[in-house]
Design a protein around this motif. Sequence first.
Motif, PDB file in Angstrom:
ATOM      1  N   LEU A  10       0.862  -1.183   0.000  1.00  0.00           N
ATOM      2  CA  LEU A  10       0.000   0.000   0.000  1.00  0.00           C
ATOM      3  C   LEU A  10       0.897   1.231   0.000  1.00  0.00           C
ATOM      4  N   ARG A  12       1.118   5.509  -0.158  1.00  0.00           N
ATOM      5  CA  ARG A  12       0.379   6.741   0.170  1.00  0.00           C
ATOM      6  C   ARG A  12       1.364   7.904   0.079  1.00  0.00           C
ATOM      7  N   MET A  15       4.900   7.206  -0.730  1.00  0.00           N
ATOM      8  CA  MET A  15       5.704   6.412   0.211  1.00  0.00           C
ATOM      9  C   MET A  15       5.020   5.083   0.520  1.00  0.00           C
ATOM     10  N   LEU A  16       5.839   4.091   0.822  1.00  0.00           N
ATOM     11  CA  LEU A  16       5.333   2.772   1.200  1.00  0.00           C
ATOM     12  C   LEU A  16       4.727   2.851   2.596  1.00  0.00           C
ATOM     13  N   GLU A  17       3.480   2.398   2.733  1.00  0.00           N
ATOM     14  CA  GLU A  17       2.851   2.425   4.052  1.00  0.00           C
ATOM     15  C   GLU A  17       2.726   1.025   4.670  1.00  0.00           C
ATOM     16  N   SER A  18       2.290   0.051   3.894  1.00  0.00           N
ATOM     17  CA  SER A  18       2.092  -1.297   4.430  1.00  0.00           C
ATOM     18  C   SER A  18       2.515  -2.329   3.378  1.00  0.00           C
TER      19      SER A  18
END
Lengths: 330, 330
Positions: A10, A12, A15-18
């Motif tokens: 994921l 956002r 940037m990488l969130e999960s």
Amino acid sequence: MGTPIPMVELWRGGMLESTHTGHAVIWGDGGIVESWGDPGAIIFPRSSCKMIQALPLIETGAADKVALTERHLALSCASHQGSALHVEMTGRWLADLGKSEADLRCGSHEPYDKAERDRLIAAGEGACQLHNNCSGKHCGFVTVTRHLGADAEYLELDHPLQKAIRAATEEVTEETVSGYGIDGCSAPNFAVSLTGLARAMASFAKAGDSGSVRERAMHRLTRAMAAHPELVAGEGRACTELMRAMDHRVTIKTGAEAVFVAIVPERRLGLALKITDGNSRASEAAVTALLARLGVLEASHPAALKRLPAPQKNCRGKITGELRLSEGFL
Amino acid sequence: MGTPIPMVELWRGGMLESTHTGHAVIWGDGGIVESWGDPGAIIFPRSSCKMIQALPLIETGAADKVALTERHLALSCASHQGSALHVEMTGRWLADLGKSEADLRCGSHEPYDKAERDRLIAAGEGACQLHNNCSGKHCGFVTVTRHLGADAEYLELDHPLQKAIRAATEEVTEETVSGYGIDGCSAPNFAVSLTGLARAMASFAKAGDSGSVRERAMHRLTRAMAAHPELVAGEGRACTELMRAMDHRVTIKTGAEAVFVAIVPERRLGLALKITDGNSRASEAAVTALLARLGVLEASHPAALKRLPAPQKNCRGKITGELRLSEGFL
């Protein structure tokens, strides 16, 4: 269990969130065609194996004895959303057997279908067992139980139905089950390797309408599911939308805790995947990517784009993030 | 980003079904007290940083100018479930300012509170912005905006409020933000390191009711949240139940995509954790375990046991699985 690989992320604001890791296997004529992570990972298939659990429905002769249609067979393999359509069909099925909702053992939960949920709340009615996403499978179970004249408690591990499901599971996966757990609908769910599950799906893919009782049963269930996607899940859901997007040529099925399987008859392939953390947004994205890679799903089809990149929209309709494939996976 | 470590697992039928990895940091007086995974991991704090986003509400003088109570301050840091209590309070807050629901910019979503959801459906009413889990924060934003005489579009990145939040974030985390994303409620959310977030929470923990404007603001928000757990989330929710279980001595806050923070004044500690895959069942289990390890939460308290081992019950009340801590974590 071996190390899973990053499959879906994921993002956002750039940037990488999960991150979601997982395992996947594609099984073909000669064995594993391709695999990611640990193909030997032992998993609970959960609802992804409903077509295996439905084999006794056909093989005992129960389905034909009461003249079940292809639509009934599709519903027996469903994780449906309890819409009016599903509730109506399962209720009628039981009535035709001289049975009722009270003969089910799946329990009741609020339907996932918003229209039916809102109707119940506005009417001050509670959900019944027909709303349970597994009620079609349980109607199949009741049909077999009645046909065999077996005990009404059809979920017991030593019930002839569950014994037949266990035997069928071991035969189509070509392995001994590693144990069992209790599923959300209270049915035993047998643990198998991801490779075993993919091998089973390949057997379904290769089965034709002539051949052994087993092969014909597998063929009928595969075709029933692909022909009636709206019964297998429901409007808006991944199984329904993606099977339509593939012109009913491929059969797919999700399972809780992020399992997904695919049966691809035209390629004689079976696919099974498990996202390690159990999140279905990731299993839907991963199966979308794998089906596109196999050339059976257009990656640009709206039903595919909805799952990958799966734009995350907030309640004001703003895109806040999106799912992406992890680098190194596909 | 460094490698996360396995923290929480779902077990079923005596077998491992799903795994959640994560990062965690505990920051004390002299730096990192303990860490797991990568303490430098860059994350979006999401709603876990609402007490930082509420600092300008106090520091600009806006809160005292309109005589906000401790309950308002708690609500300004909430991810509430849109129950009648929360809707009533936010509605009155806006009315007292001479503002209305239409001045919010959070958007509307169905409330998580079942009673209020069912009431809306039965009455044929739609949800309004007051039901949004972030409406308390947005009431705080409207209060600051009105106080400053600033533009009504308070979510723009160059709005004085968002500039103040960014500055406060960098001051309390003691680092430059790594960028920003758009949160579910459309507000900018600044990316920081997990260590920075834990350090910020430690600053809140150490802040007393005398000292600088910043310290007093941090103290008031920390106490307001701990004193009114029902406003910070709602009945049945982790933040509410666990803060009550800790006798209001510790302030905790969840954030979307499985972030959790804790402020422990009596130990002068701040804690921040992120489950890599974003699943809150795991962040709730992990924070429960960490708070028990710190000696501020009884592991045998019902509110703790509900999150770890978090028995998974199906709709017939049968236990089908449970969450466990991964071997090697704690």
